[in-house]
Design a protein around this motif. Structure first.
Motif, PDB file in Angstrom:
ATOM      1  N   SER A 224     -12.862 -52.947 -12.263  1.00 38.87           N
ATOM      2  CA  SER A 224     -11.403 -53.146 -11.332  1.00 38.87           C
ATOM      3  C   SER A 224     -11.883 -54.396 -10.794  1.00 38.87           C
ATOM      4  O   SER A 224     -12.730 -54.710 -11.347  1.00 38.87           O
TER       5      SER A 224
ATOM      6  N   GLU B 154      -9.180 -50.690  -8.551  1.00 35.32           N
ATOM      7  CA  GLU B 154      -8.719 -49.921  -9.916  1.00 35.32           C
ATOM      8  C   GLU B 154      -7.763 -50.945 -10.175  1.00 35.32           C
ATOM      9  O   GLU B 154      -6.861 -51.601  -9.805  1.00 35.32           O
TER      10      GLU B 154
ATOM     11  N   HIS C 141      -3.181 -50.013 -13.096  1.00 29.57           N
ATOM     12  CA  HIS C 141      -3.174 -49.633 -12.088  1.00 29.57           C
ATOM     13  C   HIS C 141      -2.161 -50.835 -10.890  1.00 29.57           C
ATOM     14  O   HIS C 141      -3.160 -51.172 -10.744  1.00 29.57           O
TER      15      HIS C 141
ATOM     16  N   GLY D 288       0.401 -45.965  -7.748  1.00 29.24           N
ATOM     17  CA  GLY D 288      -1.360 -45.322  -8.727  1.00 29.24           C
ATOM     18  C   GLY D 288      -0.968 -45.848 -10.641  1.00 29.24           C
ATOM     19  O   GLY D 288      -0.293 -46.732 -10.823  1.00 29.24           O
ATOM     20  N   TRP D 289      -1.413 -44.630 -11.205  1.00 32.03           N
ATOM     21  CA  TRP D 289      -1.651 -45.212 -12.929  1.00 32.03           C
ATOM     22  C   TRP D 289      -0.075 -45.019 -13.280  1.00 32.03           C
ATOM     23  O   TRP D 289       0.886 -44.208 -13.325  1.00 32.03           O
TER      24      TRP D 289
END
Length: 119
Positions: A48, A53, A72, A77-78
Motif C-alpha cells: 500500500s 492498496e 489495485h 478495484g482489483w
C-alpha cells in the motif's frame, strides 16, 4: 484465478518505506504473509502507498520471483491476476524518490496513491 485468501496465511513481517529492486520508496508499506503448503511455504506480499492498496504479489519463498500478481486501481478495484512479477517503476523528482507506478494488465501505468493514471 482469484487473489489469495489472506485469512489462510499468518502475518510474517511488515516493512514501512518498503523497496522495489533495492530502492526504498517513502510511503510504501509492505505486509508479508506465509503459510505451509505441503513441503513448501507459500508467501504473499501486500503493498500500500500512503494507506491506499497498490498491489499484491504471491508465490513460494523458494522461488526467486513472484508467481502471480494483481494491481489495485482505486477507481476500478482489483485488476485481473497476471502471471509473474508486476512491472513497477520508481518515480523521482531529481535524485529524490517520490513514489512509484505500476502497470495494469491493459498496459496503463498507475501512479500509486493517485486516482489518475501516471505519465
Amino acid at each position: 484465478m482469484s487473489l489469495p485468501d489472506l485469512t489462510t496465511y499468518a502475518p510474517h513481517r511488515s516493512t514501512p518505506d518498503a523497496d522495489f529492486e533495492g530502492t526504498a520508496v517513502p510511503g510504501l508499506h509492505a505486509d508479508f504473509f506465509r503459510r505451509p503448503d505441503g513441503d513448501r511455504i507459500a508467501s504473499v506480499g501486500r503493498y500500500s502507498y500512503r494507506g491506499r492498496e497498490v498491489l499484491i504479489a504471491w508465490g513460494y519463498v523458494d522461488e526467486q520471483h513472484c508467481r502471480r500478481h494483481a494491481v489495485h486501481d482505486p477507481t476500478r478495484g482489483w485488476q485481473p491476476v497476471v502471471e509473474g512479477c508486476p512491472d513497477v517503476r520508481i518515480v523521482r523528482a531529481g535524485d529524490e524518490v517520490v513514489g512509484l507506478e505500476v502497470r495494469t494488465p491493459e498496459g496503463e501505468w498507475l501512479r500509486a496513491g493517485e486516482l489518475t493514471p501516471g505519465r
